[in-house]
Design an enzyme around this catalytic site. Structure first.
Site, PDB file in Angstrom:
ATOM      1  CB  CYS A 123      -0.978  -0.037   1.163  1.00 12.84           C
ATOM      2  SG  CYS A 123      -2.356   1.119   0.990  1.00 12.84           S
ATOM      3  CG  HIS A 124       0.051   4.965   1.451  1.00  9.91           C
ATOM      4  ND1 HIS A 124      -1.244   4.542   1.601  1.00  9.91           N
ATOM      5  CD2 HIS A 124      -0.004   6.068   0.658  1.00  9.91           C
ATOM      6  CE1 HIS A 124      -2.058   5.360   0.935  1.00  9.91           C
ATOM      7  NE2 HIS A 124      -1.334   6.285   0.359  1.00  9.91           N
ATOM      8  CD  GLU A 154      -3.130   8.925  -1.383  1.00  9.90           C
ATOM      9  OE1 GLU A 154      -3.961   8.862  -0.441  1.00  9.90           O
ATOM     10  OE2 GLU A 154      -2.026   8.348  -1.375  1.00  9.90           O
TER      11      GLU A 154
END
Length: 224
Positions: A123-124, A154
């Site tokens: 993910c991030h 996002e």
């Protein structure tokens, strides 16, 4: 084998007045996969202490078990990278502030990777790869295929103008080929010993890919 899960220590979501941290399922589900496979798992955070969390689901047994055992964590800069066969960077929006260009994380990542270990993120979490260079000076992600939270995802969560940068764009700027899947569906990309997942739905599959790579390494050691 020994795996390190790394969590963010950042708890503020830009100037929104909202709190953030690590996204619990992105640590808990990999932790469950790793431990079920018989691996030793340590958990650390950027600054140490009790890491801030986000998105936890009390009805998820894996998250409950993970959080029940999560207390004070060591800071990454106190650890020996060569003690680990793999590192897994869990996501959560907090990572976008304290993972990128972090000298301790970069050293940890480079030394594990160059010693033949597996580097993984979801993910991030791939923001930890931003700014990581190998001993020859080249970016770790240069010429590699990666997955990460997409620009479209996002935008869908309304944080395009809040995060310091768009993760997919940053990785692409460092020479990676970003390989997106459908929004919020599982998407995992394996490029050699680099494993990346796109979003929370990808966390378990990314962890399974790490287990598979470690099995190959172990088999290779047995054959050597």
């Amino acid at each position: 084998m020994r795996i390190l899960i790394v969590l963010t220590s950042h708890d503020t979501l830009g100037d929104t007045g909202r709190k953030t941290g690590f996204y619990v399922s992105e640590a808990a589900h990999p932790w469950e996969v790793f431990t079920a496979a018989g691996h030793e798992v340590d958990v650390a955070s950027v600054r140490g202490g009790v890491p801030p969390r986000d998105g936890d689901d009390p009805a998820d047994p894996a998250q409950h078990r993970f959080l029940s055992g999560l207390g004070e964590t060591p800071a990454v800069d106190t650890l020996d990278p060569l003690a680990y066969d793999a590192v897994f960077f869990a996501g959560g929006h907090g990572t976008m502030w304290d993972f990128p260009d972090n000298l301790a994380l970069s050293r940890l990542t480079r030394e594990i990777f160059e010693s033949g270990g597996v580097v993984a993120a979801v993910c991030h979490g791939p923001s930890a790869l931003a700014g990581v260079t190998l001993s020859d000076g080249s970016p770790l992600v240069s010429g590699r295929r990666v997955a990460a939270f997409t620009n479209e995802e996002e935008e869908a969560v309304g944080l395009t103008s809040v995060v310091p940068f768009l993760l997919a764009d940053r990785l692409t700027a460092e020479g990676a080929t970003h390989v997106p899947g459908p929004g919020f569906a599982a998407q995992v990309v394996v490029d050699g010993r680099l494993v990346t997942g796109q979003n929370p739905a990808s966390a378990r599959d990314a962890a399974e890919a790490v287990v598979g790579l470690l099995s190959e390494v172990r088999l290779g050691d047995m054959r050597a």
